[in-house]
Write a protein that holds these residues in place. Structure first.
Motif, short mmCIF file in Angstrom:
data_model
loop_
_atom_site.label_atom_id
_atom_site.label_comp_id
_atom_site.label_asym_id
_atom_site.label_seq_id
_atom_site.Cartn_x
_atom_site.Cartn_y
_atom_site.Cartn_z
N TRP A 135 -9.61 -34.37 -5.17
CA TRP A 135 -8.83 -33.39 -4.49
C TRP A 135 -8.21 -34.21 -2.87
O TRP A 135 -10.05 -34.82 -2.28
CB TRP A 135 -9.34 -31.79 -4.58
CG TRP A 135 -9.37 -31.81 -5.92
CD1 TRP A 135 -9.56 -31.61 -7.28
CD2 TRP A 135 -7.69 -30.51 -6.00
NE1 TRP A 135 -9.03 -30.78 -8.43
CE2 TRP A 135 -7.80 -30.72 -7.69
CE3 TRP A 135 -6.32 -30.21 -5.45
CZ2 TRP A 135 -6.60 -29.27 -8.37
CZ3 TRP A 135 -5.91 -29.49 -6.47
CH2 TRP A 135 -5.85 -29.15 -7.48
N HIS A 136 -8.39 -33.57 -2.31
CA HIS A 136 -8.78 -33.49 -0.60
C HIS A 136 -7.91 -32.15 -0.58
O HIS A 136 -7.19 -30.89 -0.67
CB HIS A 136 -6.94 -33.88 0.00
CG HIS A 136 -7.02 -35.58 0.00
ND1 HIS A 136 -7.07 -36.51 -1.48
CD2 HIS A 136 -7.94 -36.85 0.85
CE1 HIS A 136 -7.10 -38.10 -1.29
NE2 HIS A 136 -8.14 -38.27 0.55
N LEU A 137 -8.23 -31.83 0.78
CA LEU A 137 -8.21 -30.91 1.76
C LEU A 137 -8.17 -30.81 2.72
O LEU A 137 -8.69 -32.11 3.38
CB LEU A 137 -9.99 -29.89 1.69
CG LEU A 137 -9.95 -28.68 2.89
CD1 LEU A 137 -9.44 -27.25 2.05
CD2 LEU A 137 -11.63 -28.30 2.72
N LEU A 138 -6.58 -30.70 3.48
CA LEU A 138 -6.26 -30.75 4.66
C LEU A 138 -6.10 -29.34 5.53
O LEU A 138 -5.12 -28.17 4.73
CB LEU A 138 -4.09 -31.34 3.78
CG LEU A 138 -4.25 -32.37 3.32
CD1 LEU A 138 -4.92 -33.01 2.23
CD2 LEU A 138 -2.62 -32.80 3.31
N PHE A 139 -5.66 -29.87 6.58
CA PHE A 139 -6.02 -28.18 7.52
C PHE A 139 -4.56 -28.89 8.50
O PHE A 139 -4.57 -29.63 9.53
CB PHE A 139 -7.08 -28.41 8.39
CG PHE A 139 -7.83 -27.53 7.71
CD1 PHE A 139 -8.44 -26.48 7.12
CD2 PHE A 139 -9.16 -28.60 7.14
CE1 PHE A 139 -9.46 -25.87 6.05
CE2 PHE A 139 -10.06 -27.41 6.54
CZ PHE A 139 -10.47 -26.78 6.19
N VAL A 140 -3.34 -27.88 8.25
CA VAL A 140 -2.82 -27.97 9.37
C VAL A 140 -2.59 -26.49 10.18
O VAL A 140 -2.87 -25.76 10.75
CB VAL A 140 -1.48 -27.96 8.49
CG1 VAL A 140 -0.15 -27.42 9.47
CG2 VAL A 140 -0.73 -29.13 7.55
N GLY A 141 -2.54 -27.66 11.14
CA GLY A 141 -2.73 -26.42 12.91
C GLY A 141 -3.48 -27.29 14.01
O GLY A 141 -4.27 -27.56 13.27
#
Length: 314
Positions: free
Chosen positions: A221-227
């Motif tokens: 999996w990838h953990l993505l933070f938008v912001g």
């Protein structure tokens, strides 16, 4: 000229907020102003200078102070901002003034009354405690009771404020969200765990990084933070030290998150406090599998545990 703009003799409304930078409140102000512009003469007055991060209808007039004001001392700047709002209200002479945010509610509501605005509404954006605690709570007990309407976003917020502000006229109106044109089936999506929001403070992304580092299937999996936000550097440092840094990405602030939501399988929302979680509502509308802390307030209004998402004790 916008063909859908309100006629010249339409009633006028002024929306007051801190700025039009990226953020949940700013997004709602831009969306609401654009909607109202089809039937009202709409002016947005900000306390700080910043170009709108989100799209605003061309019929909406925007009045903001000069950028040089940010260099003034903190003691002087609020007085300049109140004067700017007062002059704007006297120039526009609106029938209605909508004030977004509990941090500016008291000073701007009083300014609107002095300026002679017939109808004044306050729209708190944070968790109820931000309106009810400390000195601000004592001041708001007077101010919220004196304005025509206090618009909160959840039933939990109304219940909490009823106790502290029994004379206030409270109404619940959840935030509007933009529904996606289409939702990609989960089986066609990426193995992404997505988190959208300002980086830091009550948004609590460090908890999500810690959980992801312990996730035995993290390599899939990838953990993505938008912001973006005040804690971005600290969170990036934490991610590099997590042992799964190659699976964690920070993609920055995005004016349109719809494509990210349409590609992610899981949406994780670790906030410790919310007014109304726009990001969570949009993730649910986009068909993501959603998991959220059961924080005050908002997630429990949207998620029915084990039916359309998961709620985790705060």
């Amino acid at each position: 000229m916008n063909e859908c703009a309100a006629p010249p003799n339409a009633p006028s409304v002024v929306l007051v907020c801190v700025s039009l930078r990226g953020g949940g409140t700013e997004r709602i102000v831009c969306r609401l102003a654009s909607f109202l512009a089809t039937r009202w003469q709409v002016t947005v007055v900000t306390l700080a200078h910043s170009e709108p991060f989100y799209a605003v209808d061309e019929a909406v007039r925007i009045r903001m102070p000069p950028p040089s004001w940010r260099n003034w001392m903190k003691v002087v700047r609020p007085l300049l901002q109140i004067g700017h709002v007062y002059r704007s209200l006297r120039d526009v002479r609106p029938e209605v003034c909508l004030i977004f945010g509990e941090d500016i509610a008291a000073s701007i509501a009083m300014t609107a009354r002095i300026a002679g605005v017939p109808k004044v509404a306050v729209l708190p954006r944070g968790a109820p405690s931000r309106s009810t605690k400390g000195i601000k709570g004592k001041v708001n007990a007077v101010v919220y009771g004196a304005v025509d309407q206090v618009v909160v976003q959840t039933e939990a917020a109304r219940s909490a404020m009823n106790v502290n502000f029994p004379t206030a006229s409270l109404r619940v109106i959840p935030n509007p969200i933009e529904l996606p044109v289409s939702c990609r089936p989960l089986k066609e999506r990426e193995n992404w765990i997505l988190c959208v929001g300002s980086l830091g403070r009550q948004k609590n992304q460090e908890a999500l990084i810690r959980v992801f580092a312990r996730f035995e299937n993290a390599r899939k999996w990838h953990l993505l933070f938008v912001g973006d936000g005040p804690d971005r550097v600290r969170l990036e440092t934490m991610a590099r030290a997590s042992g799964v840094a190659n699976r964690i990405r920070f993609v920055g602030e995005q004016a349109d998150v719809s494509e990210w939501l349409n590609r992610a399988r899981i949406f994780a929302f670790p906030s410790l406090s919310e007014g109304f979680p726009n990001a969570l509502a949009e993730a649910m509308a986009a068909g993501c599998a959603c998991i959220s802390y059961d924080c005050p307030t908002g997630p429990a209004d949207l998620i029915q545990h084990d039916r359309n998402g998961l709620l985790v004790p705060n």
